[in-house]
Scaffold this active site. Structure first.
Site, PDB file in Angstrom:
ATOM      1  N   GLU A 223      10.356  -6.009  -2.557  1.00 25.13           N
ATOM      2  CA  GLU A 223       9.483  -5.902  -1.387  1.00 25.13           C
ATOM      3  C   GLU A 223       9.943  -6.833  -0.259  1.00 25.13           C
ATOM      4  O   GLU A 223       9.936  -6.454   0.910  1.00 25.13           O
ATOM      5  CB  GLU A 223       8.035  -6.194  -1.799  1.00 25.13           C
ATOM      6  CG  GLU A 223       7.464  -5.091  -2.679  1.00 25.13           C
ATOM      7  CD  GLU A 223       6.116  -5.412  -3.319  1.00 25.13           C
ATOM      8  OE1 GLU A 223       5.616  -4.565  -4.077  1.00 25.13           O
ATOM      9  OE2 GLU A 223       5.572  -6.508  -3.082  1.00 25.13           O
TER      10      GLU A 223
ATOM     11  N   LYS B 118      -3.455  -6.187   5.089  1.00 23.62           N
ATOM     12  CA  LYS B 118      -3.461  -4.772   5.462  1.00 23.62           C
ATOM     13  C   LYS B 118      -4.210  -4.574   6.790  1.00 23.62           C
ATOM     14  O   LYS B 118      -4.897  -5.500   7.267  1.00 23.62           O
ATOM     15  CB  LYS B 118      -4.097  -3.973   4.313  1.00 23.62           C
ATOM     16  CG  LYS B 118      -3.302  -4.079   2.998  1.00 23.62           C
ATOM     17  CD  LYS B 118      -3.972  -3.302   1.865  1.00 23.62           C
ATOM     18  CE  LYS B 118      -3.172  -3.405   0.570  1.00 23.62           C
ATOM     19  NZ  LYS B 118      -3.758  -2.566  -0.515  1.00 23.62           N
TER      20      LYS B 118
ATOM     21  N   ASN C  22      -8.878  -2.638   0.559  1.00 25.97           N
ATOM     22  CA  ASN C  22      -8.931  -3.901  -0.194  1.00 25.97           C
ATOM     23  C   ASN C  22      -8.170  -5.068   0.460  1.00 25.97           C
ATOM     24  O   ASN C  22      -7.806  -6.032  -0.188  1.00 25.97           O
ATOM     25  CB  ASN C  22      -8.542  -3.684  -1.662  1.00 25.97           C
ATOM     26  CG  ASN C  22      -7.128  -3.178  -1.847  1.00 25.97           C
ATOM     27  OD1 ASN C  22      -6.383  -3.072  -0.878  1.00 25.97           O
ATOM     28  ND2 ASN C  22      -6.758  -2.889  -3.079  1.00 25.97           N
TER      29      ASN C  22
ATOM     30  N   HIS D 134      -2.318  -7.093   0.195  1.00 28.74           N
ATOM     31  CA  HIS D 134      -1.349  -6.726  -0.836  1.00 28.74           C
ATOM     32  C   HIS D 134      -0.666  -7.970  -1.382  1.00 28.74           C
ATOM     33  O   HIS D 134      -0.397  -8.911  -0.637  1.00 28.74           O
ATOM     34  CB  HIS D 134      -0.273  -5.798  -0.262  1.00 28.74           C
ATOM     35  CG  HIS D 134       0.916  -5.646  -1.162  1.00 28.74           C
ATOM     36  ND1 HIS D 134       0.943  -4.745  -2.196  1.00 28.74           N
ATOM     37  CD2 HIS D 134       2.101  -6.320  -1.217  1.00 28.74           C
ATOM     38  CE1 HIS D 134       2.100  -4.858  -2.842  1.00 28.74           C
ATOM     39  NE2 HIS D 134       2.824  -5.810  -2.272  1.00 28.74           N
TER      40      HIS D 134
HETATM   41  P1  DAT Z   1      -2.533  -3.476  -6.226  1.00 31.44           P
HETATM   42  O1  DAT Z   1      -2.669  -3.386  -4.714  1.00 31.44           O
HETATM   43  O2  DAT Z   1      -3.649  -4.288  -6.824  1.00 31.44           O
HETATM   44  O3  DAT Z   1      -1.171  -3.927  -6.670  1.00 31.44           O
HETATM   45  P2  DAT Z   1      -1.707  -0.794  -6.998  1.00 31.44           P
HETATM   46  O4  DAT Z   1      -0.314  -1.262  -6.772  1.00 31.44           O
HETATM   47  O5  DAT Z   1      -2.014  -0.145  -8.311  1.00 31.44           O
HETATM   48  O6  DAT Z   1      -2.753  -1.997  -6.808  1.00 31.44           O
HETATM   49  O7  DAT Z   1      -2.136   0.227  -5.849  1.00 31.44           O
HETATM   50  C1  DAT Z   1      -1.752  -0.020  -4.518  1.00 31.44           C
HETATM   51  C2  DAT Z   1      -2.906   0.277  -3.608  1.00 31.44           C
HETATM   52  O8  DAT Z   1      -3.274   1.644  -3.724  1.00 31.44           O
HETATM   53  C3  DAT Z   1      -4.188  -0.494  -3.926  1.00 31.44           C
HETATM   54  O9  DAT Z   1      -4.199  -1.782  -3.359  1.00 31.44           O
HETATM   55  C4  DAT Z   1      -5.232   0.392  -3.322  1.00 31.44           C
HETATM   56  C5  DAT Z   1      -4.679   1.783  -3.580  1.00 31.44           C
HETATM   57  N1  DAT Z   1      -5.228   2.346  -4.814  1.00 31.44           N
HETATM   58  C6  DAT Z   1      -4.896   2.013  -6.090  1.00 31.44           C
HETATM   59  N2  DAT Z   1      -5.615   2.702  -6.979  1.00 31.44           N
HETATM   60  C7  DAT Z   1      -6.423   3.502  -6.260  1.00 31.44           C
HETATM   61  C8  DAT Z   1      -7.416   4.467  -6.582  1.00 31.44           C
HETATM   62  N3  DAT Z   1      -7.706   4.749  -7.851  1.00 31.44           N
HETATM   63  N4  DAT Z   1      -8.065   5.078  -5.561  1.00 31.44           N
HETATM   64  C9  DAT Z   1      -7.772   4.799  -4.279  1.00 31.44           C
HETATM   65  N5  DAT Z   1      -6.846   3.912  -3.894  1.00 31.44           N
HETATM   66  C10 DAT Z   1      -6.182   3.263  -4.871  1.00 31.44           C
HETATM   67 MG    MG Z   2       0.667  -3.015  -6.516  1.00 32.04          MG
END
Ligand code: DAT
Ligand code: MG
Length: 151
Positions: free
Chosen positions: A128, A11, A114, A117
């Site tokens: 994707e 990212k 974070n 991805h």
């Molecule tokens: P991941 O990236 O672990 O697959 P995800 O698909 O649930 O997680 O969410 C995509 C992204 O969105 C994640 O990397 C960071 C953001 N995100 C997820 N949950 C969040 C939250 N509760 N608050 C803020 N950002 C969040």
């Molecule tokens: Mg995800």
């Protein structure tokens, strides 16, 4: 099979913090094979498609803004169970819940920064990969180390 593929994207924060090398190294050293890579700023519309499943979440606008804030290093990695194992290398979504030794557990603090991805299932990986890459951008080759990685 050893030709399973996952979509991994460093990212904008990961790119700006100089983490392209360290993140690639972790996948390389594990034995996975890089089959596509590019630095891109795909724009909001593309990023909204990528995260379409999260469109209703309160953090969605901030997530898109963050993902649109600089170049992203988009990659496809190949190998046995690379989708599941890629998620293990990444750590938990919330970096504070990620164990040291994982990418997020070593390099990040806030969930909204974070650094990396990774596709969460074989099906979403296929979707994707089709969204981020043309077929012509994916390279086919035998890694020299293949027979030393797989029995
Ligand atoms: P991941 O990236 O672990 O697959 P995800 O698909 O649930 O997680 O969410 C995509 C992204 O969105 C994640 O990397 C960071 C953001 N995100 C997820 N949950 C969040 C939250 N509760 N608050 C803020 N950002 C969040
Ligand atoms: Mg995800």
């Amino acid at each position: 099979s050893s030709t399973e593929r996952t979509f991994i994207a460093i990212k904008p924060d990961g790119v700006q913090r100089g983490l392209i090398g360290p993140i690639i190294t972790r996948f390389e050293q594990r034995g996975f094979k890089l089959v596509a890579i590019k630095l891109v700023t795909p724009g909001k519309e593309h990023l909204e498609k990528h995260y379409a499943d999260l469109a209703g979440k309160p953090f969605f606008p901030g997530l898109i803004e963050y993902m649109n804030s600089g170049p992203i290093c988009a990659m496809i990695w190949e190998g046995r169970e690379v989708v599941k194992t890629g998620r293990i290398l990444l750590g938990a979504t919330n970096p504070l819940a990620s164990a040291p030794g994982t990418i997020r557990g070593d390099y990040a603090i806030d969930v909204g920064r974070n650094v990396c991805h990774g596709s969460d299932a074989v099906e979403s990986a296929e979707k994707e990969i089709a969204l981020w890459f043309q077929e012509s951008e994916i390279v086919s080759y035998k890694a020299a180390q293949f027979d030393w990685i797989y029995e």
